[in-house]
Write a protein that holds these residues in place. Sequence first.
Motif, PDB file in Angstrom:
ATOM      1  N   GLY A 270      -9.492  -2.883   1.393  1.00 38.53           N
ATOM      2  CA  GLY A 270      -9.460  -3.463   2.458  1.00 38.53           C
ATOM      3  C   GLY A 270      -9.416  -2.794   3.848  1.00 38.53           C
ATOM      4  N   VAL A 271      -9.787  -3.614   4.901  1.00 39.15           N
ATOM      5  CA  VAL A 271      -9.582  -2.987   6.166  1.00 39.15           C
ATOM      6  C   VAL A 271      -8.296  -2.314   6.509  1.00 39.15           C
ATOM      7  CG1 VAL A 271      -9.800  -3.551   8.736  1.00 39.15           C
ATOM      8  CG2 VAL A 271     -11.245  -4.594   7.216  1.00 39.15           C
ATOM      9  N   VAL A 272      -7.269  -3.144   6.155  1.00 38.55           N
ATOM     10  CA  VAL A 272      -5.836  -2.821   6.508  1.00 38.55           C
ATOM     11  C   VAL A 272      -5.669  -1.518   5.829  1.00 38.55           C
ATOM     12  CG1 VAL A 272      -3.161  -3.274   6.228  1.00 38.55           C
ATOM     13  CG2 VAL A 272      -4.912  -5.062   7.004  1.00 38.55           C
ATOM     14  N   ALA A 273      -5.801  -1.317   4.410  1.00 36.34           N
ATOM     15  CA  ALA A 273      -5.746  -0.300   3.839  1.00 36.34           C
ATOM     16  C   ALA A 273      -6.413   1.033   4.216  1.00 36.34           C
ATOM     17  CB  ALA A 273      -6.126  -0.424   2.165  1.00 36.34           C
ATOM     18  N   GLN A 274      -7.784   0.693   4.713  1.00 35.15           N
ATOM     19  CA  GLN A 274      -8.519   1.849   5.469  1.00 35.15           C
ATOM     20  C   GLN A 274      -7.760   2.464   6.493  1.00 35.15           C
ATOM     21  OE1 GLN A 274     -12.470   0.164   6.152  1.00 35.15           O
ATOM     22  NE2 GLN A 274     -13.153   0.271   3.743  1.00 35.15           N
ATOM     23  N   GLU A 275      -7.279   1.600   7.391  1.00 33.26           N
ATOM     24  CA  GLU A 275      -6.396   1.986   8.678  1.00 33.26           C
ATOM     25  C   GLU A 275      -5.074   2.676   8.248  1.00 33.26           C
ATOM     26  OE1 GLU A 275      -6.614   1.502  12.197  1.00 33.26           O
ATOM     27  OE2 GLU A 275      -8.744   1.537  11.266  1.00 33.26           O
ATOM     28  N   ILE A 276      -4.539   2.441   7.429  1.00 34.86           N
ATOM     29  CA  ILE A 276      -3.161   2.863   6.829  1.00 34.86           C
ATOM     30  C   ILE A 276      -3.736   4.461   6.262  1.00 34.86           C
ATOM     31  CG2 ILE A 276      -1.477   3.213   5.216  1.00 34.86           C
ATOM     32  CD1 ILE A 276      -1.370   0.164   5.019  1.00 34.86           C
TER      33      ILE A 276
ATOM     34  N   PRO B 246       0.461   7.958   7.466  1.00 37.06           N
ATOM     35  CA  PRO B 246       1.711   7.919   7.880  1.00 37.06           C
ATOM     36  C   PRO B 246       2.819   8.864   7.273  1.00 37.06           C
ATOM     37  CG  PRO B 246       1.252   6.039   6.796  1.00 37.06           C
ATOM     38  CD  PRO B 246       0.158   6.548   7.046  1.00 37.06           C
ATOM     39  N   ASP B 247       3.670   9.146   7.908  1.00 38.22           N
ATOM     40  CA  ASP B 247       4.777   9.947   7.001  1.00 38.22           C
ATOM     41  C   ASP B 247       5.505   8.849   6.026  1.00 38.22           C
ATOM     42  OD1 ASP B 247       4.292  12.459   8.001  1.00 38.22           O
ATOM     43  OD2 ASP B 247       5.489  11.852   9.909  1.00 38.22           O
ATOM     44  N   VAL B 248       5.732   7.866   6.473  1.00 39.58           N
ATOM     45  CA  VAL B 248       6.439   6.719   5.726  1.00 39.58           C
ATOM     46  C   VAL B 248       6.093   5.203   6.059  1.00 39.58           C
ATOM     47  CG1 VAL B 248       8.237   6.368   7.309  1.00 39.58           C
ATOM     48  CG2 VAL B 248       8.666   5.930   5.012  1.00 39.58           C
ATOM     49  N   ILE B 249       5.941   4.565   5.037  1.00 39.99           N
ATOM     50  CA  ILE B 249       5.499   3.113   5.367  1.00 39.99           C
ATOM     51  C   ILE B 249       6.661   2.354   4.714  1.00 39.99           C
ATOM     52  CG2 ILE B 249       4.147   1.297   4.441  1.00 39.99           C
ATOM     53  CD1 ILE B 249       1.867   3.203   3.608  1.00 39.99           C
ATOM     54  N   VAL B 250       7.061   1.213   5.481  1.00 41.93           N
ATOM     55  CA  VAL B 250       7.980   0.306   5.372  1.00 41.93           C
ATOM     56  C   VAL B 250       7.651  -1.136   5.107  1.00 41.93           C
ATOM     57  CG1 VAL B 250      10.400  -0.687   6.403  1.00 41.93           C
ATOM     58  CG2 VAL B 250       9.686   1.587   6.668  1.00 41.93           C
ATOM     59  N   VAL B 251       8.079  -1.833   4.196  1.00 42.24           N
ATOM     60  CA  VAL B 251       7.789  -3.317   3.931  1.00 42.24           C
ATOM     61  C   VAL B 251       9.124  -4.127   3.723  1.00 42.24           C
ATOM     62  CG1 VAL B 251       5.501  -2.685   2.856  1.00 42.24           C
ATOM     63  CG2 VAL B 251       7.678  -3.105   1.639  1.00 42.24           C
ATOM     64  N   ALA B 252       8.849  -5.251   4.243  1.00 44.02           N
ATOM     65  CA  ALA B 252      10.160  -6.306   3.965  1.00 44.02           C
ATOM     66  C   ALA B 252       9.395  -7.592   3.990  1.00 44.02           C
ATOM     67  CB  ALA B 252      10.959  -6.253   5.249  1.00 44.02           C
ATOM     68  N   ALA B 253       9.976  -8.362   2.773  1.00 39.04           N
ATOM     69  CA  ALA B 253       9.445  -9.573   2.655  1.00 39.04           C
ATOM     70  C   ALA B 253       8.052  -9.470   2.311  1.00 39.04           C
ATOM     71  CB  ALA B 253       9.893 -10.611   3.421  1.00 39.04           C
ATOM     72  N   TYR B 254       7.537  -8.473   1.603  1.00 36.33           N
ATOM     73  CA  TYR B 254       6.101  -8.414   1.401  1.00 36.33           C
ATOM     74  C   TYR B 254       5.839  -8.729  -0.155  1.00 36.33           C
ATOM     75  CZ  TYR B 254       1.444  -6.254   1.222  1.00 36.33           C
ATOM     76  OH  TYR B 254      -0.034  -6.254   1.294  1.00 36.33           O
ATOM     77  N   GLY B 255       5.255  -9.837  -0.610  1.00 39.76           N
ATOM     78  CA  GLY B 255       5.136 -10.113  -1.864  1.00 39.76           C
ATOM     79  C   GLY B 255       4.057  -9.563  -2.636  1.00 39.76           C
TER      80      GLY B 255
ATOM     81  N   LEU C 194       1.677  -2.900  -3.691  1.00 40.05           N
ATOM     82  CA  LEU C 194       0.744  -1.932  -3.097  1.00 40.05           C
ATOM     83  C   LEU C 194      -0.069  -1.089  -4.132  1.00 40.05           C
ATOM     84  CD1 LEU C 194       3.230  -0.323  -0.329  1.00 40.05           C
ATOM     85  CD2 LEU C 194       1.360  -2.342   0.029  1.00 40.05           C
ATOM     86  N   PRO C 195      -1.320  -0.887  -3.733  1.00 42.65           N
ATOM     87  CA  PRO C 195      -2.118   0.022  -4.744  1.00 42.65           C
ATOM     88  C   PRO C 195      -1.459   1.538  -4.798  1.00 42.65           C
ATOM     89  CG  PRO C 195      -3.063  -0.414  -2.811  1.00 42.65           C
ATOM     90  CD  PRO C 195      -1.970  -1.282  -2.551  1.00 42.65           C
ATOM     91  N   ASP C 196      -1.651   2.324  -5.681  1.00 42.73           N
ATOM     92  CA  ASP C 196      -1.411   3.582  -5.843  1.00 42.73           C
ATOM     93  C   ASP C 196      -1.666   4.419  -4.803  1.00 42.73           C
ATOM     94  OD1 ASP C 196      -0.168   3.241  -8.306  1.00 42.73           O
ATOM     95  OD2 ASP C 196      -1.788   3.639  -9.473  1.00 42.73           O
ATOM     96  N   ASN C 197      -2.917   4.366  -4.265  1.00 44.28           N
ATOM     97  CA  ASN C 197      -3.457   5.304  -3.185  1.00 44.28           C
ATOM     98  C   ASN C 197      -2.759   4.928  -1.767  1.00 44.28           C
ATOM     99  OD1 ASN C 197      -4.425   2.520  -2.612  1.00 44.28           O
ATOM    100  ND2 ASN C 197      -6.407   3.424  -1.554  1.00 44.28           N
ATOM    101  N   ILE C 198      -2.154   3.963  -1.754  1.00 42.26           N
ATOM    102  CA  ILE C 198      -1.286   3.534  -0.769  1.00 42.26           C
ATOM    103  C   ILE C 198       0.278   4.004  -0.865  1.00 42.26           C
ATOM    104  CG2 ILE C 198      -0.095   1.788   1.042  1.00 42.26           C
ATOM    105  CD1 ILE C 198      -3.158   2.453   1.524  1.00 42.26           C
ATOM    106  N   LEU C 199       0.705   3.714  -2.163  1.00 44.34           N
ATOM    107  CA  LEU C 199       2.052   4.271  -2.849  1.00 44.34           C
ATOM    108  C   LEU C 199       2.115   5.881  -2.341  1.00 44.34           C
ATOM    109  CD1 LEU C 199       2.902   2.100  -5.687  1.00 44.34           C
ATOM    110  CD2 LEU C 199       4.174   2.176  -3.582  1.00 44.34           C
ATOM    111  N   ASN C 200       1.322   6.489  -2.785  1.00 47.38           N
ATOM    112  CA  ASN C 200       1.367   7.981  -2.960  1.00 47.38           C
ATOM    113  C   ASN C 200       0.978   8.626  -1.867  1.00 47.38           C
ATOM    114  OD1 ASN C 200       2.048   7.648  -5.809  1.00 47.38           O
ATOM    115  ND2 ASN C 200      -0.296   7.647  -6.291  1.00 47.38           N
ATOM    116  N   LEU C 201       0.526   7.865  -0.630  1.00 46.31           N
ATOM    117  CA  LEU C 201       0.143   8.602   0.472  1.00 46.31           C
ATOM    118  C   LEU C 201       1.333   9.184   1.386  1.00 46.31           C
ATOM    119  CD1 LEU C 201      -2.266   8.872   2.739  1.00 46.31           C
ATOM    120  CD2 LEU C 201      -1.790   6.924   3.542  1.00 46.31           C
ATOM    121  N   PRO C 202       2.191   8.404   1.748  1.00 44.99           N
ATOM    122  CA  PRO C 202       3.166   9.047   2.816  1.00 44.99           C
ATOM    123  C   PRO C 202       4.062  10.095   2.015  1.00 44.99           C
ATOM    124  CG  PRO C 202       3.235   6.642   2.597  1.00 44.99           C
ATOM    125  CD  PRO C 202       2.705   6.999   1.496  1.00 44.99           C
ATOM    126  N   VAL C 203       4.332  10.997   2.892  1.00 46.35           N
ATOM    127  CA  VAL C 203       5.176  12.243   2.556  1.00 46.35           C
ATOM    128  C   VAL C 203       6.624  11.557   2.030  1.00 46.35           C
ATOM    129  CG1 VAL C 203       6.252  14.323   3.312  1.00 46.35           C
ATOM    130  CG2 VAL C 203       4.072  13.654   4.201  1.00 46.35           C
TER     131      VAL C 203
END
Length: 245
Positions: A1-7, A12-21, A24-33
Amino acid sequence: GVVAQEILRHAPDVIVVAAYGLMLPDNILNLPVFGCLNVHPSLLPKYRGSSPVSSAILNGDDETGVTIMQLDNGVDTGPILANKVVKIESLHDAINLTEKLFQEGADILVEVLSKLDRGSIDVSPQTEIGASVTKKFVKEDGEINWYLGAYRIERQIRACRPWPGTFTHWKDKTIKIIEGSVVDHKAISSYPPGTVVSFMDDKYVISTGDGAIGVNMIQLEGRSVMSASSFALGHKDFTGSQLGS
């Protein structure tokens, strides 16, 4: 999606989520240092899943907490970076306790991010000892079983606020119990559970399987929320009636 492409574009060095139901796909999980972090409102591994705050209140726990964890492919199963214990007070409901937990979580998140940047963070894998998974609350979880004890019902009222709310039935209509507390009534055991025994001290006293609940805020189907005192003015026949399906 558009959001994933922007990320992915920002890397980013780190991604933080809260109350996110969502997972996250593997390509996002494995992206930040430093990985993807989650602010979870329980002391993991207890109360994984979607309803940790309501579950802690409903079960009568004295304390809960907030955990900063690294996301993995499981549901709240990743390594723990930090946590903090929070006492559950008698006036806590799912709304204000959630707010309290995320306020505390924001504070320890700042510390975690600083330690990650310095490379001085301790990471602890989760154990399955004491682990539990909460289910998503549905509307039926809000229906009051008057045969349960007063303390259990009082916790249900707080745990189900705002969703799904607690309710019962009167004259083929749904009536929501907005606020209630455990009250003393010497002769309560002589009344069947669900009996509206009396109106006193601006509360309806309702019998349960063990003790009594005093209800001071109420909402009849199709009407607005009102105090028990206001409701009593137009519903003289409520006292003495039997609640439940």
